[in-house]
Scaffold this motif. Structure first.
Motif, PDB file in Angstrom:
ATOM      1  N   LEU A 302       0.858  -1.178   0.000  1.00 56.33           N
ATOM      2  CA  LEU A 302       0.000   0.000   0.000  1.00 56.33           C
ATOM      3  C   LEU A 302       0.896   1.230   0.000  1.00 56.33           C
ATOM      4  CD1 LEU A 302      -2.889   1.067   0.193  1.00 56.33           C
ATOM      5  CD2 LEU A 302      -2.627   1.058   2.670  1.00 56.33           C
ATOM      6  N   GLN A 304       1.344   5.592  -0.681  1.00 55.39           N
ATOM      7  CA  GLN A 304       0.670   6.881  -0.570  1.00 55.39           C
ATOM      8  C   GLN A 304       1.178   7.804  -1.657  1.00 55.39           C
ATOM      9  OE1 GLN A 304       0.880   8.459   3.297  1.00 55.39           O
ATOM     10  NE2 GLN A 304      -0.645  10.040   2.864  1.00 55.39           N
ATOM     11  N   ARG A 309      -4.337   6.625  -2.112  1.00 58.78           N
ATOM     12  CA  ARG A 309      -3.713   5.361  -1.732  1.00 58.78           C
ATOM     13  C   ARG A 309      -3.679   4.481  -2.967  1.00 58.78           C
ATOM     14  NH1 ARG A 309      -3.740   4.902   4.248  1.00 58.78           N
ATOM     15  NH2 ARG A 309      -3.395   7.108   4.636  1.00 58.78           N
TER      16      ARG A 309
END
Ligand code: ADP
Ligand code: MG
Lengths: 345, 559
Positions: A302, A304, A309
Motif C-alpha cells: 500500500l 501513498q 492510496r
C-alpha cells in the motif's frame, strides 16, 4: 444440457413497482448451451429480471421469447402463465416444499408432466445421483444442510429438462463470507458470457475477457476486478489518449468515452497492471510505502501518493520511497465520477 | 449448564407449581374412587361413583351431546376460520387490520354473557325474534335446540381457528408456491399440492383445539340448553347436586375424571401437533415477497360474509344485552319507550354482594392479574435456558391445568379451601378465587411469557455472563428489562381473561368471593334476568376498557 436449439431473447423489458422503475429496458440473448452470468450490485434488479422471465413478475413493456414461443409480449398483450413457460428456476431461498421428501420435491415437476411412474423414478434418481444426493432421497428438507438444500433445488429445476435454467444467486451458499467481489471472479471463471446489470439497465455484456480487459464504463471496470483509482482533471487529450492531472502527479492513459480538457475524470487501473519500477520514468509516480501484506504467493503493498492510496503486488526494493509505473494502455480514464452520472442518459 | 440447573429459588418455584396443580387434581381422582364425600367418615374406596354415573342415562345423553356439539363446532368454525385467515392474510381485502381486531373480540367476551345475549336477542321473545315475527309472522329459529347451540358455539370459536391458520399462512412464504408454478403446477394444483398440505398441521391443530373447547363448554349450554333440558357433561356435573339433594362430591369427581380422560389426551395431541407444525415453518425462505391475491369484485362478497359473521357473533348478542339492561321487562306487545329504565343498575347497586362482585372482579383483574403474571414469569424464568429435567417437567406440568375445565378446577379448589388446614381461613377471601383462576389459566399465561422470553437472543444473556454478571444480575439487568413490554402486554391480556372468566368461580362463590362471572351463573339460575343484564353489560364494559388500552398500546391480542 440444453437440447433445443432455441435462444432465449429478451427485448426492451421494462418493469416498475408502483412508480419505481426496476428494469429500464433490459435486452439480452441467451444462446443454447451457453452459461451466462448476470452480475450486478445488490438491488440492481437481478432477481426481478429472472422472475420476470419466469413469469412471476409482470413487466410493463417488452418482449420475452424462447425460439418461436413468445412468453411475454407487452405490445401484443401476450402473457404465458408461469406454469406453461417450462423453465427451470432455482430460488435464492431454494423454496423447497417442507412437507415433501427430497425425492418428492424433485419428482413433482415430472409428475405434473404425467410421465409414467417408472420413468419418474429413473429420472429423479439420475438427477439426485448427478448432484450427489442419492443417499438423501427420503429425507425432508429440514433435515438437510444449506448446501444440500441448494442441490435439491437445482435437481428440481433440471429434472424435466427445461430449455433454460435460471438460478438466483447460485454462489451465495458457497460461503456466507465470500465477498461479492469474489463471486464476480467465480462468475468469470464459470461463464461463457457475462451480463452486468446496473440499476435496471445492462451496463455491458461480453465474454469474461472482454469484460475484464475492455470495460466500457467506470462501473464495469470497477465491478470486475481490484483496481486503483486516481481522481483528477483532464489536462490534455490527444487522439484517444488523455493526460490526467492530480495533486503532484500527471499520467497518460487511454481515454474512455468523450473527454475534453478540463473535465473531471477518474483513472482506473487493475492492481496487477500496476508495477513497481526501479526509478523515475514515463508514466511513473513517486510514492511512499505505507505498509505491506504477505498474501502467501505474493505481497500486496500500500502506497501513498499525496492524499491517494495505491495498491500493487510485488516486492519493493529498498527504503520506503518507490516509483510505480501505470502503463498508459492499462490506465483507463473515464469521464465524470460514477455517482454524478445521471440515470436518464 | 449442569451447575445452573439446580438452585434453591428454581426448585421452590417448581415445587409450589407442582403442589398447586397436583393437589387439586389428586383430590379429584381420589374422591372419584370413594363411595361418599371424602369428609364423610363413612367413605370407603370403590368404584361405586363410576357405577352410578355409568348407569345414569342422563350421563350418556350428556356425553353424546358434548361430542355432537364439539364436532358441530369443528364443522362450522374450521372452514370459516380458515377462509377468514385466507382473506385477511392472502388477499387485498380492504380494512384488514380493523377486521382482525373485530374478529378477535369474541375470544374476550364471557360465553355466559354471550349466551345470555342470544337469549335476550334471539330467544322466543328476544328483541330480534319479535322483530322477525313482525316481518314474517313467525320466529324462524329456536336458539334452544342442540343444533343452535352448536352453531352459536361454532361461530363464536371462529377466532381460534383464525388465529392458528393465519399464523400458518403468514409463515408460508410465497416462494414455495411460486416454485410449484415454475415447475408446471397451475394455481389449483399449487393450492392442493403445496399451500393446503403446508397449512394442514395448523388446521388440524385448530380442529383439535375447537373440539377440546367444545367438550368443556359450560356457559353456552347452561344458558341455552336449560329451557329444553339439554345437558352436556359440564352442565350434567353442575346439576348433579340438585339431582340427589345432598352434596354428591364423589359423583361429581367421577364425572370430572371422565371429562379429563377425554380432554387430557386432546391436550397432549395439541402439543404434539404444534411441534410437528413447527417443523414445516423452520425451513422458511428468506427473500420471500408475499403477493396478495386481488379479489376484484369478489371483495364485496367477502366483506359481506365477514360482516354477517361479525353481526351474528358480536352485534346481535351484545346489542341485545345493552337493550335488555335498560328496560324493565321485555316481551310481546311491549313498547320500548314505556319500559326504559335505570332500575336494573340501581338493583345491582342496592345488593351488597353484587357491588362486591364488581369490586372483586376489578381487583382480580388488575392486582390479581399482575400477581398471576408475576407467578407465570417466575415459572417461565425457572425453565428459561434450561435443558435439564427441571425444564422438561415444568413443560409438562403447566400443560395439565389446560385439561381441567374451570368448573372442575373451581370444585377441586373448593375442597382444598374447605378442608386443608391453614388455607381454610382463606376460604372466604378473594384469594381462593385468584388462586383457582391463576392455575386454570396457567398454560395460557405461560405461552404469553415464553413468547416474550423467546424474543431475547441467548447471546444477550451470555454476553452479560461473560462480562462478569452472575445469574441473578443477568436476570435483573438483562432478561427482565428486555421482557418488560411483553410482561405488561401479558398483564393486559390476563386482565381481560380474568374479567371474562366465570366457570372457575362457580363453586367458590360465597360471601366475600363474589365475582361477576360466577354471580351471573348464580343469578341466571335464580331467574334474576334484570340483574344478569346489568351485570353482563358492566362485564362487557370492563373487558372493553382492557381491549381499548391494549389496542392503544399496540398489544398483540394473541400470543
Ligand atoms: N416487492 C417490491 N416492491 C417494490 N420494490 C421492490 C420489490 N422487490 C424488490 N424491489 C426493489 O427492486 C429493486 C431490485 O431488486 P432485486 O431484483 O431483488 O435486486 P437484486 O436481486 O439484484 O439484488 C431493488 O431496488 C428493490 O428495492
Ligand atoms: Mg436478488
Amino acid at each position: 444440457m440444453n437440447k433445443s436449439a432455441n435462444k432465449l431473447v429478451v427485448e426492451g423489458l421494462y418493469l416498475q413497482y408502483g412508480d419505481n422503475p426496476i428494469l429500464k429496458g433490459v435486452s439480452l440473448t441467451l444462446n443454447p448451451g451457453e452459461v451466462v452470468a448476470l452480475l450486478g450490485a445488490s438491488g440492481s434488479g437481478k432477481t426481478t429480471l429472472l422472475r420476470a422471465v419466469a413469469g412471476l413478475e409482470q413487466p410493463n413493456e417488452g418482449r420475452i421469447a424462447i425460439g418461436a414461443t413468445v412468453l411475454y409480449d407487452g405490445a401484443a398483450k401476450v402473457e404465458l402463465p408461469v406454469e406453461k413457460r417450462n423453465l427451470g428456476l432455482v430460488f435464492q431461498s431454494y423454496a423447497l416444499w417442507p412437507h415433501r421428501t427430497v425425492f418428492e420435491n424433485v419428482a413433482y415437476g415430472l409428475r405434473l408432466r404425467s410421465k409414467d411412474a417408472g420413468d419418474v423414478e429413473r429420472r429423479v434418481h439420475e438427477a439426485l445421483t448427478n448432484l450427489g444426493l442419492s443417499a438423501l432421497s427420503q429425507r425432508l428438507p429440514h433435515q438437510l444442510s444449506g448446501g444440500q438444500q441448494q442441490r435439491v433445488a437445482i435437481a428440481r429445476a433440471l429434472v424435466y429438462n427445461p430449455p433454460v435454467v435460471l438460478m438466483d444467486e447460485p454462489l451465495s451458499n458457497l460461503d456466507a463470507k465470500l465477498r461479492e467481489e469474489a463471486r464476480a471472479w467465480l462468475a468469470m471463471a464459470m461463464s461463457d458470457r457475462i451480463l452486468l446489470l446496473n440499476y435496471g439497465r445492462i451496463e455491458q455484456q461480453g465474454t469474461p475477457e472482454e469484460m475484464y480487459d475492455r470495460p466500457q464504463t467506470q462501473f464495469s471496470a470497477e465491478f470486475m476486478g481490484s483496481n486503483n483509482q486516481l481522481p483528477g482533471k483532464v489536462a490534455q487529450v490527444v487522439d484517444g489518449r488523455a493526460m490526467l492531472e492530480g495533486d503532484g502527479w500527471r499520467l497518460w492513459g487511454t481515454a474512455r468515452g468523450n473527454l475534453k480538457t478540463g473535465d473531471v475524470a477518474t483513472g482506473v487501473i487493475r492492481l496487477e497492471r500496476t508495477r513497481i519500477a526501479n526509478g523515475e520514468g514515463d508514466n511513473r509516480v513517486r510514492t511512499e510505502l505505507i505498509t505491506d501484506m504477505f498474501l502467501g504467493d505474493r505481497r500486496e503493498n500500500l502506497f501513498q501518493l499525496g492524499a491517494l492510496r495505491l495498491r500493487c503486488y510485488g516486492k519493493t526494493t529498498n527504503g520506503t520511497t518507490c516509483w510505480l509505473e501505470l502503463p498508459q494502455e492499462h490506465l483507463w480514464i473515464f469521464a465524470r465520477p460514477q455517482e454524478l452520472r445521471s440515470d436518464h442518459v | 449448564m449442569t451447575a445452573r440447573s439446580f438452585s434453591i429459588p428454581r426448585t421452590a418455584v417448581v415445587a409450589v407449581t407442582a403442589v398447586v396443580i397436583f393437589l387439586p387434581l389428586g383430590l379429584i381422582f381420589w374422591q372419584s374412587f370413594l363411595n361418599a364425600p371424602f369428609f364423610n367418615p363413612e367413605h370407603r374406596v370403590g368404584l361405586a361413583a363410576y357405577a352410578f354415573i355409568f348407569e345414569d342415562a342422563d350421563f350418556w345423553t350428556a356425553f353424546l351431546n358434548s361430542i355432537l356439539i364439539a364436532a358441530g363446532m369443528v364443522i362450522i368454525a374450521l372452514p370459516l376460520g380458515a377462509a377468514l385467515a385466507f382473506l385477511l392474510t392472502r388477499t387485498d381485502l380492504p380494512a384488514q387490520r380493523s377486521i382482525e381486531v373485530l374478529v378477535l373480540i369474541p375470544v374476550f367476551v364471557s360465553p355466559m354473557v354471550l349466551a345470555f345475549g342470544y337469549v335476550v336477542s334471539m330467544g322466543p321473545v328476544g328483541f330480534y325474534s319479535l322483530l322477525a315475527k313482525d316481518l314474517v309472522g313467525d320466529v324462524p329459529w329456536n336458539v334452544y335446540s342442540l343444533a343452535s347451540i352448536a352453531v352459536i358455539a361454532g361461530l363464536t370459536h371462529v377466532p381460534h381457528v383464525y388465529l392458528y391458520s393465519s399464523a400458518a399462512l403468514k409463515s408460508l412464504g410465497s416462494d414455495v408456491e411460486e416454485a410449484a408454478r415454475v415447475v408446471g403446477a397451475n394455481p389449483l394444483q399449487v393450492a392442493m399440492n403445496v399451500s393446503l398440505p403446508m397449512t394442514m398441521p395448523a388446521l388440524f391443530y385448530a380442529a383439535v383445539l375447537v373440539f377440546f373447547l367444545g367438550f368443556e363448554l359450560f356457559g353456552l349450554p347452561l344458558v341455552l340448553g336449560d329451557p329444553e333440558g339439554r345437558l352436556v357433561l359440564s352442565t350434567y356435573l353442575y346439576k348433579l347436586t340438585n339431582k340427589l339433594g345432598t352434596p354428591s362430591y364423589h359423583l361429581m369427581a367421577a364425572v370430572a375424571v371422565c371429562i379429563v380422560a377425554v380432554t387430557f389426551p386432546l391436550v397432549l395431541l395439541q402439543r404434539w401437533l404444534l411441534k410437528s407444525a413447527g417443523k414445516y415453518v423452520s425451513v422458511k425462505g428468506k427473500a420471500t415477497r408475499q403477493k396478495l391475491l386481488p379479489l376484484g369484485g369478489w371483495k364485496w362478497v367477502a366483506l359481506s360474509i365477514v360482516a354477517l359473521w361479525l353481526i351474528f357473533t358480536i352485534v346481535v348478542p351484545i346489542s341485545g344485552i345493552a337493550l335488555r339492561a335498560f328496560v324493565e321487562q321485555w316481551g310481546e306487545g311491549i313498547n320500548l319507550a314505556d319500559v326504559v329504565t335505570l332500575d336494573n343498575f340501581r338493583g345491582v347497586s342496592d345488593q351488597s354482594d353484587q357491588v362486591r362482585a364488581i369490586i372483586n372482579t376489578l381487583l382480580i383483574g388488575t392486582i390479581g392479574g399482575g400477581l398471576a403474571v408475576a407467578c407465570y414469569t417466575a415459572i417461565g424464568l425457572a425453565g428459561h435456558r434450561q435443558r435439564g429435567g427441571v425444564a422438561r417437567i415444568l413443560d409438562y406440568i403447566v400443560l395439565i391445568p389446560r385439561a381441567i375445565p374451570g368448573l372442575l378446577a373451581g370444585l377441586a379448589f373448593l375442597w382444598i379451601f374447605l378442608f386443608v388446614p391453614f388455607v381454610k381461613e382463606l376460604r372466604n377471601s378473594i384469594f381462593s378465587v385468584w388462586l383457582a383462576y391463576s392455575v386454570v389459566w396457567l398454560a395460557y399465561g405461560m405461552r404469553l411469557i415464553s413468547s416474550a422470553l423467546l424474543q431475547i437472543g441467548p447471546e444477550l444473556e451470555e454476553s452479560a455472563r461473560t462480562v462478569g454478571a452472575s445469574n441473578a444480575r443477568v436476570l435483573k439487568d438483562v432478561t427482565l428489562p428486555l421482557i418488560r413490554f411483553g410482561l405488561l402486554a401479558s398483564w393486559l391480556l390476563v386482565f381481560m381473561i380474568f374479567e371474562r372468566e366465570y366457570s372457575t368461580g362457580v363453586y367458590l362463590l360465597g360471601q366475600g368471593t363474589e365475582v361477576i362471572g360466577s354471580m351471573l351463573v348464580s343469578l341466571w339460575g335464580a331467574g334474576a334476568i334484570d340483574q344478569v343484564a346489568a351485570l353482563s353489560l358492566i362485564n362487557i364494559a370492563l373487558v372493553a376498557v382492557g381491549l381499548a388500552v391494549a389496542l392503544r398500546f399496540g398489544v398483540r391480542l394473541h400470543e
